[in-house]
Design an enzyme around this catalytic site. Structure first.
Site, short mmCIF file in Angstrom:
data_model
loop_
_atom_site.label_atom_id
_atom_site.label_comp_id
_atom_site.label_asym_id
_atom_site.label_seq_id
_atom_site.Cartn_x
_atom_site.Cartn_y
_atom_site.Cartn_z
N HIS A 22 0.83 -1.22 0.00
CA HIS A 22 0.00 0.00 0.00
C HIS A 22 0.86 1.26 0.00
O HIS A 22 0.37 2.34 -0.37
CB HIS A 22 -1.02 -0.01 1.14
N ASP B 247 -0.41 -7.51 1.89
CA ASP B 247 0.10 -6.14 1.72
C ASP B 247 1.63 -6.15 1.78
O ASP B 247 2.23 -5.82 2.79
CB ASP B 247 -0.50 -5.27 2.84
N GLN C 107 1.00 5.92 11.88
CA GLN C 107 1.17 6.50 10.55
C GLN C 107 2.64 6.78 10.27
O GLN C 107 3.34 7.33 11.12
CB GLN C 107 0.39 7.81 10.42
N GLY C 108 3.09 6.41 9.09
CA GLY C 108 4.47 6.63 8.70
C GLY C 108 5.36 5.43 8.97
O GLY C 108 6.48 5.34 8.46
N ASP C 109 4.90 4.51 9.81
CA ASP C 109 5.66 3.29 10.09
C ASP C 109 5.34 2.19 9.08
O ASP C 109 6.05 1.16 9.03
CB ASP C 109 5.34 2.76 11.50
N SER C 110 4.30 2.35 8.30
CA SER C 110 3.91 1.33 7.33
C SER C 110 5.09 0.89 6.49
O SER C 110 5.94 1.70 6.10
CB SER C 110 2.85 1.89 6.37
C1 4AZ Z 1 -0.36 3.66 9.07
O1 4AZ Z 1 -1.18 4.50 8.76
C2 4AZ Z 1 -0.65 2.81 10.24
N1 4AZ Z 1 -1.55 1.04 14.78
C3 4AZ Z 1 0.25 1.82 10.56
C4 4AZ Z 1 0.01 1.03 11.64
C5 4AZ Z 1 -1.11 1.21 12.41
C6 4AZ Z 1 -2.03 2.18 12.10
C7 4AZ Z 1 -1.78 2.99 10.99
C8 4AZ Z 1 -1.34 0.31 13.58
O2 4AZ Z 1 0.70 3.54 8.45
#
Ligand code: 4AZ
Length: 277
Positions: free
Chosen positions: A83, A136, A231-234
């Site tokens: 993603h 993903d 957010q941003g750790d994805s």
């Molecule tokens: C993200 O938006 C996201 N708490 C990654 C992990 C989590 C929520 C959002 C899990 O990248």
């Protein structure tokens, strides 16, 4: 509209729009003392397999264009979340992004250490489904090799590290508070692998959120909440017993006791991506 509520949106820009859409992602986490959520700063030199995905063209230069994480699994191969390469995240197709790079071995995104390596090719897991976030995962081939010792071993199908209760660590440069405080240094948080039944109960697939699919997903968190990816750790790694077991994928908010983070199950999904070096 069920996806936007839980849909991972790893950028500051995207966060602004999702915050308007959904109270869930703006909810204060249970404990927001530091990153990732509830973690602490670590030195990248000690975690050489964690890399930042970057495009200054798309995300600006203040944090070297970081918008997702990635994991070195071989000198020219980086695993990330599929993603992260979507139009929803990039604002355009990945082939239009001229400066897609991986940043390895940099302590602080505001500095210039380590290596910045262009991405040559992108392969998405064949089973990736943006509608459900199933499978993903993507593999990036780099235009130049990083040192071989940067790579981390990957878990196999049925690996012992997937057993519920296994301690694991998630790494990233993402939001440290749940309200858009992006980090310029790498952070890590300790979580535990959760039983599939807990993940399924947290994410039954209601109008409010996504559905947990155990074949291609796993979930991890802390029973009391407070430690999580955000957010941003994805695209970044979840590591247990010295092996890569998960890729940060999605979740409902960050650090909530009742909503563990959902990860791509690397042992199942990585082998489905053809190996073309
Ligand atoms: C993200 O938006 C996201 N708490 C990654 C992990 C989590 C929520 C959002 C899990 O990248």
């Amino acid at each position: 509209m069920r996806r936007p509520i839980i849909r991972p949106l790893p950028t500051a820009l995207a966060l602004a729009s999702v915050a308007a859409l959904t109270p869930l992602v703006t909810q204060a986490p249970a404990a927001a003392d530091s990153v990732i959520i509830g973690g602490s700063a670590v030195r990248s030199s000690e975690i050489p397999w964690v890399v930042a995905l970057s495009s200054r063209d798309r995300f600006g230069g203040t944090r070297a264009g970081q918008f997702c994480g990635g994991v070195v699994v071989a000198p020219t191969q980086v695993v990330t979340a599929a993603h992260c390469l979507s139009r929803e995240v990039l604002g355009t197709t990945v082939s239009e992004v001229r400066d897609l790079r991986v940043i390895a071995g940099r302590e602080d995104l505001r500095g210039s250490g380590g290596h910045e390596i262009p991405v040559r090719t992108v392969r998405l897991a064949p089973g990736y489904d943006p509608a459900t976030s199933s499978a993903d995962l993507a593999v990036l081939t780099l235009a130049a090799a990083v040192p071989a010792h940067y790579a981390i071993a990957t878990a196999r199908r049925g690996d012992a590290a997937y057993r519920p209760g296994t301690p694991a660590t998630v790494y990233g440069w993402g939001d440290t508070t749940g309200v858009g405080t992006y980090s310029s240094t790498l952070h890590a948080a300790r979580v535990q692998v959760q039983p599939d039944a807990v993940c399924a109960r947290a994410y039954p697939g209601s109008v409010m959120g996504g559905r947990y699919m155990p074949a291609t997903m796993m979930c991890a968190g802390d029973a009391r909440g407070g430690r999580d990816a955000c957010q941003g750790d994805s695209g970044g790694p979840l590591v247990a017993q010295g092996r890569l077991i998960g890729i940060v994928s999605w979740g409902s908010g960050c650090g909530r006791a009742d909503a563990p983070g959902v990860y791509t199950r690397v042992g199942e999904v990585l082998p489905t991506v053809a190996d073309r070096h």
